[in-house]
Structure formats: C-alpha cells, structure tokens
Write a protein that holds these residues in place. Structure first.
Motif, PDB file in Angstrom:
ATOM      1  N   GLY A  31       0.850  -1.194   0.000  1.00 51.70           N
ATOM      2  CA  GLY A  31       0.000   0.000   0.000  1.00 51.70           C
ATOM      3  C   GLY A  31       0.878   1.233   0.000  1.00 51.70           C
ATOM      4  N   LEU A  32       0.257   2.376  -0.138  1.00 50.19           N
ATOM      5  CA  LEU A  32       0.991   3.640  -0.179  1.00 50.19           C
ATOM      6  C   LEU A  32       1.709   3.922   1.138  1.00 50.19           C
ATOM      7  CD1 LEU A  32      -1.724   5.871  -1.903  1.00 50.19           C
ATOM      8  CD2 LEU A  32       0.461   5.171  -2.914  1.00 50.19           C
ATOM      9  N   SER A  33       2.700   4.801   1.079  1.00 48.37           N
ATOM     10  CA  SER A  33       3.351   5.280   2.297  1.00 48.37           C
ATOM     11  C   SER A  33       2.294   5.964   3.166  1.00 48.37           C
ATOM     12  CB  SER A  33       4.451   6.285   1.933  1.00 48.37           C
ATOM     13  OG  SER A  33       5.047   6.809   3.095  1.00 48.37           O
ATOM     14  N   GLY A  34       2.233   5.601   4.437  1.00 46.44           N
ATOM     15  CA  GLY A  34       1.245   6.201   5.339  1.00 46.44           C
ATOM     16  C   GLY A  34      -0.102   5.501   5.326  1.00 46.44           C
ATOM     17  N   SER A  35      -0.200   4.380   4.598  1.00 43.72           N
ATOM     18  CA  SER A  35      -1.489   3.672   4.511  1.00 43.72           C
ATOM     19  C   SER A  35      -1.825   2.925   5.802  1.00 43.72           C
ATOM     20  CB  SER A  35      -1.482   2.692   3.336  1.00 43.72           C
ATOM     21  OG  SER A  35      -0.470   1.717   3.512  1.00 43.72           O
ATOM     22  N   GLY A  36      -0.800   2.627   6.597  1.00 46.12           N
ATOM     23  CA  GLY A  36      -1.012   1.882   7.840  1.00 46.12           C
ATOM     24  C   GLY A  36      -0.458   0.465   7.789  1.00 46.12           C
ATOM     25  N   LYS A  37       0.369   0.186   6.779  1.00 45.43           N
ATOM     26  CA  LYS A  37       0.924  -1.170   6.599  1.00 45.43           C
ATOM     27  C   LYS A  37       1.684  -1.659   7.828  1.00 45.43           C
ATOM     28  CE  LYS A  37       3.515  -0.122   3.112  1.00 45.43           C
ATOM     29  NZ  LYS A  37       3.202   1.312   3.147  1.00 45.43           N
ATOM     30  N   SER A  38       2.660  -0.870   8.262  1.00 46.15           N
ATOM     31  CA  SER A  38       3.522  -1.303   9.376  1.00 46.15           C
ATOM     32  C   SER A  38       2.751  -1.363  10.689  1.00 46.15           C
ATOM     33  CB  SER A  38       4.732  -0.360   9.510  1.00 46.15           C
ATOM     34  OG  SER A  38       5.561  -0.494   8.378  1.00 46.15           O
ATOM     35  N   THR A  39       1.839  -0.414  10.892  1.00 48.22           N
ATOM     36  CA  THR A  39       1.011  -0.421  12.109  1.00 48.22           C
ATOM     37  C   THR A  39       0.152  -1.672  12.142  1.00 48.22           C
ATOM     38  OG1 THR A  39       0.961   1.996  12.069  1.00 48.22           O
ATOM     39  CG2 THR A  39      -0.681   0.909  13.448  1.00 48.22           C
ATOM     40  N   LEU A  40      -0.432  -2.013  11.006  1.00 49.75           N
ATOM     41  CA  LEU A  40      -1.279  -3.202  10.913  1.00 49.75           C
ATOM     42  C   LEU A  40      -0.453  -4.475  11.085  1.00 49.75           C
ATOM     43  CD1 LEU A  40      -4.099  -4.335  10.409  1.00 49.75           C
ATOM     44  CD2 LEU A  40      -3.667  -4.151   7.951  1.00 49.75           C
ATOM     45  N   ALA A  41       0.714  -4.530  10.445  1.00 50.67           N
ATOM     46  CA  ALA A  41       1.601  -5.694  10.593  1.00 50.67           C
ATOM     47  C   ALA A  41       1.975  -5.889  12.063  1.00 50.67           C
ATOM     48  CB  ALA A  41       2.852  -5.516   9.738  1.00 50.67           C
ATOM     49  N   ASN A  42       2.257  -4.785  12.754  1.00 53.43           N
ATOM     50  CA  ASN A  42       2.613  -4.829  14.169  1.00 53.43           C
ATOM     51  C   ASN A  42       1.454  -5.371  15.011  1.00 53.43           C
ATOM     52  OD1 ASN A  42       4.426  -4.189  16.390  1.00 53.43           O
ATOM     53  ND2 ASN A  42       3.036  -2.508  16.861  1.00 53.43           N
ATOM     54  N   MET A  43       0.229  -4.942  14.694  1.00 54.74           N
ATOM     55  CA  MET A  43      -0.957  -5.413  15.430  1.00 54.74           C
ATOM     56  C   MET A  43      -1.187  -6.904  15.199  1.00 54.74           C
ATOM     57  SD  MET A  43      -3.830  -2.473  15.039  1.00 54.74           S
ATOM     58  CE  MET A  43      -3.813  -1.030  16.086  1.00 54.74           C
ATOM     59  N   VAL A  44      -1.049  -7.325  13.940  1.00 56.67           N
ATOM     60  CA  VAL A  44      -1.243  -8.748  13.618  1.00 56.67           C
ATOM     61  C   VAL A  44      -0.168  -9.580  14.314  1.00 56.67           C
ATOM     62  CG1 VAL A  44      -1.263 -10.481  11.768  1.00 56.67           C
ATOM     63  CG2 VAL A  44      -2.398  -8.271  11.420  1.00 56.67           C
ATOM     64  N   GLU A  45       1.067  -9.075  14.338  1.00 54.87           N
ATOM     65  CA  GLU A  45       2.138  -9.810  15.018  1.00 54.87           C
ATOM     66  C   GLU A  45       1.815 -10.005  16.494  1.00 54.87           C
ATOM     67  OE1 GLU A  45       6.946 -10.023  15.307  1.00 54.87           O
ATOM     68  OE2 GLU A  45       6.040  -8.074  15.705  1.00 54.87           O
ATOM     69  N   LYS A  46       1.311  -8.975  17.143  1.00 56.68           N
ATOM     70  CA  LYS A  46       0.973  -9.084  18.571  1.00 56.68           C
ATOM     71  C   LYS A  46      -0.098 -10.156  18.798  1.00 56.68           C
ATOM     72  CE  LYS A  46       0.735  -5.419  21.261  1.00 56.68           C
ATOM     73  NZ  LYS A  46       0.356  -4.072  21.743  1.00 56.68           N
ATOM     74  N   LEU A  47      -1.091 -10.193  17.913  1.00 57.02           N
ATOM     75  CA  LEU A  47      -2.149 -11.203  18.035  1.00 57.02           C
ATOM     76  C   LEU A  47      -1.588 -12.613  17.817  1.00 57.02           C
ATOM     77  CD1 LEU A  47      -5.034  -9.391  16.098  1.00 57.02           C
ATOM     78  CD2 LEU A  47      -4.880  -9.736  18.575  1.00 57.02           C
ATOM     79  N   LEU A  48      -0.698 -12.753  16.850  1.00 57.58           N
ATOM     80  CA  LEU A  48      -0.062 -14.050  16.599  1.00 57.58           C
ATOM     81  C   LEU A  48       0.819 -14.459  17.775  1.00 57.58           C
ATOM     82  CD1 LEU A  48       0.891 -13.586  12.834  1.00 57.58           C
ATOM     83  CD2 LEU A  48      -0.766 -15.235  13.736  1.00 57.58           C
ATOM     84  N   PHE A  49       1.550 -13.496  18.339  1.00 58.32           N
ATOM     85  CA  PHE A  49       2.421 -13.745  19.486  1.00 58.32           C
ATOM     86  C   PHE A  49       1.607 -14.278  20.668  1.00 58.32           C
ATOM     87  CE2 PHE A  49       4.762 -12.417  23.299  1.00 58.32           C
ATOM     88  CZ  PHE A  49       6.020 -12.927  23.025  1.00 58.32           C
ATOM     89  N   GLU A  50       0.430 -13.708  20.854  1.00 61.60           N
ATOM     90  CA  GLU A  50      -0.456 -14.170  21.932  1.00 61.60           C
ATOM     91  C   GLU A  50      -0.872 -15.621  21.729  1.00 61.60           C
ATOM     92  OE1 GLU A  50      -3.637 -11.301  22.006  1.00 61.60           O
ATOM     93  OE2 GLU A  50      -2.302  -9.707  22.706  1.00 61.60           O
ATOM     94  N   GLN A  51      -0.860 -16.075  20.471  1.00 58.12           N
ATOM     95  CA  GLN A  51      -1.183 -17.476  20.160  1.00 58.12           C
ATOM     96  C   GLN A  51       0.074 -18.350  20.111  1.00 58.12           C
ATOM     97  OE1 GLN A  51      -3.662 -18.045  16.726  1.00 58.12           O
ATOM     98  NE2 GLN A  51      -5.323 -16.813  17.536  1.00 58.12           N
ATOM     99  N   LYS A  52       1.192 -17.784  20.568  1.00 57.27           N
ATOM    100  CA  LYS A  52       2.478 -18.482  20.612  1.00 57.27           C
ATOM    101  C   LYS A  52       3.006 -18.833  19.211  1.00 57.27           C
ATOM    102  CE  LYS A  52       2.069 -20.228  25.337  1.00 57.27           C
ATOM    103  NZ  LYS A  52       1.770 -18.912  25.775  1.00 57.27           N
ATOM    104  N   VAL A  53       2.689 -17.989  18.228  1.00 55.23           N
ATOM    105  CA  VAL A  53       3.197 -18.162  16.867  1.00 55.23           C
ATOM    106  C   VAL A  53       4.513 -17.409  16.746  1.00 55.23           C
ATOM    107  CG1 VAL A  53       2.763 -17.663  14.418  1.00 55.23           C
ATOM    108  CG2 VAL A  53       0.881 -18.435  15.895  1.00 55.23           C
ATOM    109  N   ARG A  54       5.530 -18.074  16.197  1.00 51.42           N
ATOM    110  CA  ARG A  54       6.834 -17.438  15.999  1.00 51.42           C
ATOM    111  C   ARG A  54       6.754 -16.529  14.767  1.00 51.42           C
ATOM    112  NH1 ARG A  54      10.305 -19.669  19.565  1.00 51.42           N
ATOM    113  NH2 ARG A  54       9.821 -21.776  20.251  1.00 51.42           N
ATOM    114  N   THR A  55       7.122 -15.277  14.971  1.00 46.12           N
ATOM    115  CA  THR A  55       6.953 -14.281  13.909  1.00 46.12           C
ATOM    116  C   THR A  55       8.213 -13.446  13.721  1.00 46.12           C
ATOM    117  OG1 THR A  55       6.111 -12.670  15.508  1.00 46.12           O
ATOM    118  CG2 THR A  55       4.472 -14.006  14.340  1.00 46.12           C
ATOM    119  N   PHE A  56       8.239 -12.734  12.599  1.00 41.09           N
ATOM    120  CA  PHE A  56       9.284 -11.734  12.364  1.00 41.09           C
ATOM    121  C   PHE A  56       8.719 -10.654  11.443  1.00 41.09           C
ATOM    122  CE2 PHE A  56      13.047  -9.693  10.741  1.00 41.09           C
ATOM    123  CZ  PHE A  56      13.888  -9.680  11.845  1.00 41.09           C
ATOM    124  N   VAL A  57       8.851  -9.389  11.850  1.00 42.50           N
ATOM    125  CA  VAL A  57       8.395  -8.268  11.025  1.00 42.50           C
ATOM    126  C   VAL A  57       9.576  -7.718  10.238  1.00 42.50           C
ATOM    127  CG1 VAL A  57       7.461  -5.917  11.019  1.00 42.50           C
ATOM    128  CG2 VAL A  57       6.475  -7.628  12.532  1.00 42.50           C
TER     129      VAL A  57
END
Length: 197
Positions: A31-57
């Motif tokens: 998506g465009l710069s400022g679209s919210g990509k990194s913020t959204l990726a960070n939120m999804v990572e936190k949810l995955l982390f809570e499920q004990k999923v190994r992640t990397f951003v």
C-alpha cells in the motif's frame, strides 16, 4: 554460480514447523506510504504472538538501514530492494517463522517477482487500501510534503505510480474499518493456514 553446492542440513522447515506447532509463510502488506501497513503488521504480530506463533516483522526502513543501505530509490534499485526482501522472507519461512513483510511494492511486476521467489503457497498478499488523500493528510514521516516540494523524486503516489493489486488475498480499507478490526479479521483468515496437516 557453477561452484555452488547445496548442503543438505539434517533439520529443515518441516521439523521446525512441527516444533513450533504451526506452519510458516509470508504476509506481504502492500500500500501507499502512510497507509497503515507497518502499524497493521505490528498489530497482527501481537495477536499471533499471543497465540504463541513465531513471527518476524520486516519492513523497508529496517532493510534500508542495514542490508540494503547502499540502494537508492530508482526503479531498478527499488526492485533489488524487494528482491532482497523476498529472499530474506523466504529464509525466515524456512526457519519456521511467519513473516510480516511491510513494503510499498508499487508495481504489480515486482509483487509477482516477490511471490515467485517466496512461492505462491507461502505468500499471502494483503492490500492496505488507503486513499492518497488520506495518506497525504496523515503524512506521518513528512515525506508527502517533501515530495510535493520536489525535495524527493520518484515518490510513490506523487510522481511515481502505485499499481493496486488486482486480486489480493485480503484487502483492508482503512477508511471503512479501524486497524484493530482489520488485524482481527486477518487473524481469522489465517487460522487454517497456520494449522499443521
């Protein structure tokens, strides 16, 4: 290239996925710069982390501060930046991680290249669909202002085009749903993909 021989390591992706108790793959946020990509990726990572999923951003800024610090923003070097991002993502998938890659990746041809490197079964394209007007209003990094003042050339959305994905796996319209709702929706879509067979 003729002198390169692949060493067959005793542990591979399958063993690592079994140890982690989930599959590994790439979520590619575009998506465009400022679209919210990194913020959204960070939120999804936190949810995955809570499920004990190994992640990397992985995102453009982190790559350009290190591995790709010698690349500028010409079309050719942007493509190389994405090629390296795809190869790094592929390595991380082999390590058993779910990779959340956040890159503008404005050209369909570049995204097709990334998908080919990673492998279509391991590639989930997430289009963070935010209008240019909204991204420019946010201008969190002050880049649009610089682009409008011609201090930055080849800036996506201003003097360089962004080709919207034709058929993304997931589309998020940040002007219609908030990022928290979007992150939870993405997580629901991913549940089957995470499960080992």
């Amino acid at each position: 290239m003729n002198n390169i021989t692949t060493f067959n390591f005793s542990l591979g992706r399958e063993e690592r996925n079994q140890l982690n108790a989930h599959n590994s793959f790439v979520l590619w946020f575009t998506g465009l710069s400022g679209s919210g990509k990194s913020t959204l990726a960070n939120m999804v990572e936190k949810l995955l982390f809570e499920q004990k999923v190994r992640t990397f951003v992985l995102d453009g800024d982190s790559l350009r501060k290190g591995l790709n610090k010698d690349l500028n923003f010409s079309a050719k070097e942007r493509e190389e930046n994405l090629r390296v991002a795809a190869e790094v993502s592929k390595l991380l998938v082999s390590s058993g991680a779910v990779v959340l890659a956040s890159f503008i990746s404005p050209q369909q041809a570049n995204r097709d290249m990334v998908k080919k490197i990673i492998g279509k079964d391991d590639f989930v394209e997430i289009f963070v669909n935010t209008s240019l007007e909204t991204c420019e209003e946010r201008d969190v990094k002050g880049l649009y202002k610089k682009a409008r003042a011609r201090e930055i050339k080849n800036f996506t959305g201003i003097d360089s085009p962004y080709e919207q994905p034709v058929n993304p796996d997931i589309e998020i319209n940040t002007e219609k749903e908030n990022l928290e709702e979007a992150a939870n929706r993405i997580l629901k879509v991913l549940q089957k993909k995470l499960e080992l067979k």
